[in-house]
Write an enzyme that holds these catalytic residues in place. Structure first.
Site, mmCIF file in Angstrom:
data_model
loop_
_atom_site.group_PDB
_atom_site.id
_atom_site.type_symbol
_atom_site.label_atom_id
_atom_site.label_comp_id
_atom_site.label_asym_id
_atom_site.label_seq_id
_atom_site.Cartn_x
_atom_site.Cartn_y
_atom_site.Cartn_z
ATOM 1 N N SER A 94 0.713 -0.991 0.291
ATOM 2 C CA SER A 94 0.194 0.477 -0.150
ATOM 3 C C SER A 94 0.691 1.713 -0.020
ATOM 4 C CB SER A 94 -0.866 0.150 0.934
ATOM 5 O OG SER A 94 0.074 -0.097 1.973
ATOM 6 N N GLY A 120 -1.592 -4.322 1.118
ATOM 7 C CA GLY A 120 -1.780 -5.506 2.381
ATOM 8 C C GLY A 120 -0.546 -5.761 1.805
ATOM 9 N N ASN A 150 4.498 -5.854 6.041
ATOM 10 C CA ASN A 150 2.839 -6.586 6.250
ATOM 11 C C ASN A 150 3.652 -8.336 6.384
ATOM 12 O OD1 ASN A 150 0.904 -4.361 5.479
ATOM 13 N ND2 ASN A 150 1.596 -4.578 3.219
ATOM 14 N N ASP A 240 -0.812 7.339 9.996
ATOM 15 C CA ASP A 240 -0.795 6.447 10.825
ATOM 16 C C ASP A 240 0.726 5.702 11.094
ATOM 17 O OD1 ASP A 240 0.019 5.812 8.868
ATOM 18 O OD2 ASP A 240 -1.765 4.274 8.308
ATOM 19 N N HIS A 243 1.662 4.843 7.023
ATOM 20 C CA HIS A 243 1.688 5.443 5.649
ATOM 21 C C HIS A 243 2.245 6.514 5.665
ATOM 22 C CE1 HIS A 243 -1.641 1.683 5.891
ATOM 23 N NE2 HIS A 243 -0.796 1.624 4.603
#
Length: 266
Positions: A94, A120, A150, A240, A243
């Site tokens: 992502s 993801g 991930n 966050d 990202h």
């Protein structure tokens, strides 16, 4: 639900854009590619374990991306009209998917870049994508690879992630032997430098740095530019703490631009 989790889901939903809607059978997209079509993707039954070194398609639905939506993105990459002319590729998850289009156009228009990021994804899903044609038909001069965060959040060890990245590089060399690879260090994540995931990122990057030397690929670590002096991450860089914000992407873009200039001189 924890505020941080809500923010992460919201951020990914923004990145998904129109594809955040369910895809119906009447909306089957991009079925012309010879390597994989809609039915093959959504009906794929994986073989072997869901591990970092085994090609493995997305088989589950997530709140922020269904399996159908994942297949839509796979097929969109396979049928991107820029493929014929692309000289620069960005491949990953992502963080790659969410590249601001205007920034990419500003910084890399001369290279006609192709963006191959899907939210993801882990090393095993990236291996599946390559096995099913993602790099075929391209003539890339440089490929920027960022993958592994991930895997770490899913519980894989730094050693397991490194094996997955090593196999990814091996497959890139198989399909694009002429391509110069820029292997990105996994970006720092979570606000505190003492967070267990941040520690795993550092451990993995130490292993990846050694792997890059053995593979003779460029290793680019922009982590120091993404954190504050005390090691914490600012929301100005990662809203966050995973990202990048537009400010964070400028840091990445500038670093890749510098690396490309060095390659052209070398």
């Amino acid at each position: 639900m924890h505020l941080k989790m809500i923010f992460s889901i919201f951020t990914l939903l923004i990145a998904l854009g129109p594809l955040g809607c369910a895809t119906t059978s009447e909306q089957k997209p991009f079925t012309k590619h010879p390597e994989v079509n809609w039915e093959k993707c959504v009906q794929q039954i994986p073989t072997g374990p869901d591990s970092p070194t085994n090609p493995y398609p997305r088989i589950q639905d997530f709140p922020w991306m269904s399996r159908n939506e994942w297949c839509t993105r796979v097929l969109r990459i396979l049928n991107d009209p820029v493929r014929a002319d692309a000289k620069l590729g960005f491949m990953g998850d992502s963080i790659t998917q969410m590249w601001p289009k205007d920034l990419g156009a500003e910084k890399f228009s001369d290279y006609k870049p192709i963006w191959m990021g899907i939210g993801g994804d882990r090393t095993q899903t990236l291996l599946w994508r390559m096995e099913n044609g993602e790099l075929k038909g391209l003539s890339l001069e440089t490929l920027v690879l960022l993958i592994g965060t991930n895997n770490l959040s899913a519980g894989d060890s730094p050693e397991e992630v490194t094996k997955g990245v090593n196999l990814t590089i091996d497959q890139i060399r198989k399909y694009q032997p002429q391509t110069r690879i820029i292997l990105m260090a996994i970006f720092p994540r979570e606000q505190s430098p003492a967070d267990p995931l941040r520690i795993k990122v550092r451990q993995t990057n130490q292993l990846l740095s050694a792997s890059a030397k053995s593979w003779k690929v460029d290793f680019l670590d922009i982590g120091p530019g993404l954190v504050e002096k005390d090691g914490t991450i600012s929301k100005k860089i990662m809203g966050d703490f995973v990202h990048l914000t537009p400010t964070g992407y400028v840091i990445w873009a500038d670093a890749v631009t510098t690396a490309l200039r060095k390659q052209s001189r070398g």
